[in-house]
Enzyme design. Structure first.
Site, PDB file in Angstrom:
ATOM      1  N   ASP A  32       0.856  -1.181   0.000  1.00  0.00           N
ATOM      2  CA  ASP A  32       0.000   0.000   0.000  1.00  0.00           C
ATOM      3  C   ASP A  32       0.899   1.241   0.000  1.00  0.00           C
ATOM      4  O   ASP A  32       1.893   1.293   0.725  1.00  0.00           O
ATOM      5  CB  ASP A  32      -0.899  -0.014   1.245  1.00  0.00           C
ATOM      6  CG  ASP A  32      -2.080   0.952   1.117  1.00  0.00           C
ATOM      7  OD1 ASP A  32      -3.222   0.480   1.098  1.00  0.00           O
ATOM      8  OD2 ASP A  32      -1.829   2.176   1.031  1.00  0.00           O
ATOM      9  N   ASN A  89     -12.785  -3.540   2.938  1.00  0.00           N
ATOM     10  CA  ASN A  89     -13.764  -2.459   3.005  1.00  0.00           C
ATOM     11  C   ASN A  89     -14.727  -2.633   1.834  1.00  0.00           C
ATOM     12  O   ASN A  89     -14.301  -2.627   0.683  1.00  0.00           O
ATOM     13  CB  ASN A  89     -13.048  -1.105   2.939  1.00  0.00           C
ATOM     14  CG  ASN A  89     -12.154  -0.869   4.145  1.00  0.00           C
ATOM     15  OD1 ASN A  89     -12.529  -1.216   5.267  1.00  0.00           O
ATOM     16  ND2 ASN A  89     -10.983  -0.305   3.930  1.00  0.00           N
ATOM     17  N   VAL A  98     -11.060   2.386  -3.550  1.00  0.00           N
ATOM     18  CA  VAL A  98     -10.678   1.855  -4.863  1.00  0.00           C
ATOM     19  C   VAL A  98     -11.639   0.721  -5.172  1.00  0.00           C
ATOM     20  O   VAL A  98     -11.740  -0.245  -4.412  1.00  0.00           O
ATOM     21  CB  VAL A  98      -9.213   1.356  -4.878  1.00  0.00           C
ATOM     22  CG1 VAL A  98      -8.871   0.773  -6.241  1.00  0.00           C
ATOM     23  CG2 VAL A  98      -8.242   2.498  -4.537  1.00  0.00           C
ATOM     24  N   HIS A 102     -10.056  -5.811  -2.998  1.00  0.00           N
ATOM     25  CA  HIS A 102      -8.712  -6.023  -2.451  1.00  0.00           C
ATOM     26  C   HIS A 102      -8.840  -6.307  -0.964  1.00  0.00           C
ATOM     27  O   HIS A 102      -9.753  -5.820  -0.297  1.00  0.00           O
ATOM     28  CB  HIS A 102      -7.811  -4.808  -2.693  1.00  0.00           C
ATOM     29  CG  HIS A 102      -8.407  -3.513  -2.250  1.00  0.00           C
ATOM     30  ND1 HIS A 102      -9.361  -2.844  -2.988  1.00  0.00           N
ATOM     31  CD2 HIS A 102      -8.223  -2.775  -1.136  1.00  0.00           C
ATOM     32  CE1 HIS A 102      -9.717  -1.747  -2.346  1.00  0.00           C
ATOM     33  NE2 HIS A 102      -9.045  -1.683  -1.216  1.00  0.00           N
ATOM     34  N   HIS A 104      -6.793  -5.951   2.570  1.00  0.00           N
ATOM     35  CA  HIS A 104      -5.658  -5.334   3.257  1.00  0.00           C
ATOM     36  C   HIS A 104      -5.041  -6.371   4.191  1.00  0.00           C
ATOM     37  O   HIS A 104      -5.761  -7.056   4.911  1.00  0.00           O
ATOM     38  CB  HIS A 104      -6.119  -4.158   4.133  1.00  0.00           C
ATOM     39  CG  HIS A 104      -6.730  -3.022   3.376  1.00  0.00           C
ATOM     40  ND1 HIS A 104      -6.060  -1.837   3.144  1.00  0.00           N
ATOM     41  CD2 HIS A 104      -7.947  -2.874   2.807  1.00  0.00           C
ATOM     42  CE1 HIS A 104      -6.846  -1.010   2.469  1.00  0.00           C
ATOM     43  NE2 HIS A 104      -8.007  -1.614   2.261  1.00  0.00           N
TER      44      HIS A 104
HETATM   45  P1  5GP Z   1      -9.809   0.974   0.357  1.00  0.00           P
HETATM   46  O1  5GP Z   1      -9.984   2.306   1.013  1.00  0.00           O
HETATM   47  O2  5GP Z   1     -10.495   0.957  -1.004  1.00  0.00           O
HETATM   48  O3  5GP Z   1     -10.164  -0.199   1.205  1.00  0.00           O
HETATM   49  O4  5GP Z   1      -8.255   0.814   0.120  1.00  0.00           O
HETATM   50  C1  5GP Z   1      -7.562   1.364  -0.951  1.00  0.00           C
HETATM   51  C2  5GP Z   1      -6.106   1.360  -0.584  1.00  0.00           C
HETATM   52  O5  5GP Z   1      -5.351   1.559  -1.768  1.00  0.00           O
HETATM   53  C3  5GP Z   1      -5.708   2.467   0.387  1.00  0.00           C
HETATM   54  O6  5GP Z   1      -5.128   1.912   1.551  1.00  0.00           O
HETATM   55  C4  5GP Z   1      -4.727   3.310  -0.395  1.00  0.00           C
HETATM   56  O7  5GP Z   1      -3.665   3.795   0.387  1.00  0.00           O
HETATM   57  C5  5GP Z   1      -4.241   2.358  -1.475  1.00  0.00           C
HETATM   58  N1  5GP Z   1      -3.870   3.006  -2.718  1.00  0.00           N
HETATM   59  C6  5GP Z   1      -4.553   3.987  -3.358  1.00  0.00           C
HETATM   60  N2  5GP Z   1      -3.925   4.337  -4.489  1.00  0.00           N
HETATM   61  C7  5GP Z   1      -2.813   3.552  -4.556  1.00  0.00           C
HETATM   62  C8  5GP Z   1      -1.734   3.453  -5.514  1.00  0.00           C
HETATM   63  O8  5GP Z   1      -1.690   4.134  -6.533  1.00  0.00           O
HETATM   64  N3  5GP Z   1      -0.753   2.540  -5.244  1.00  0.00           N
HETATM   65  C9  5GP Z   1      -0.773   1.755  -4.123  1.00  0.00           C
HETATM   66  N4  5GP Z   1       0.244   0.885  -3.968  1.00  0.00           N
HETATM   67  N5  5GP Z   1      -1.781   1.810  -3.216  1.00  0.00           N
HETATM   68  C10 5GP Z   1      -2.775   2.692  -3.429  1.00  0.00           C
END
Ligand code: 5GP
Ligand code: ZN
Length: 116
Positions: A32, A89, A98, A102, A104
């Protein structure tokens, strides 16, 4: 959102750079880029599935592979025996940002419960 516009699809096709930490049948794992713990990895299917709620019984074997990869990564990143946490999430109330499924993987420090 179309797959062409999806950030994680673009990472999977190497159009957007990411630090890849694991790859196995139908799965990619990356670091991340805004880590919330010393180890913060994201495990994603290479298939574009927007949310957990879009999965069906057809994805049963996918879940098995995700959990196996998570455990392998946790061992590799020396998160055992202290432990680690897997988080998905799903949707706006859970803070999904996103829209490509995925998981975490968080570890390397004591984690609070309940989450915010
Ligand atoms: P969500 O909030 O959808 O559960 O998690 C999305 C995760 O993707 C977040 O923890 C965020 O930091 C990570 N993330 C967002 N954009 C990028 C990116 O461009 N590259 C990487 N490696 N992680 C990302
Ligand atoms: Zn996608």
């Amino acid at each position: 959102m179309s797959q062409a516009a999806c950030l994680f699809c673009r990472i999977i096709t190497r159009q957007v750079p990411a630090e890849i930490v694991g790859e196995t049948e139908g799965l990619l794992a990356i670091k991340d880029n805004n880590p919330q713990a010393p180890t913060h990895l994201l495990i994603m299917p290479t298939e574009h599935i927007p949310t957990l709620a879009d999965t069906t019984e057809q994805h049963a074997s996918l879940w098995g592979r995700i959990v196996q990869l998570a455990n392998r990564l946790a061992q590799h990143h020396r998160l055992l025996p202290e432990g680690y946490r897997l988080v998905i999430n799903c949707g706006p109330n859970a803070g999904q940002s996103v829209w490509h499924l995925h998981v975490h993987l968080l570890g390397g420090r004591p984690l609070q419960w309940p989450p915010g």
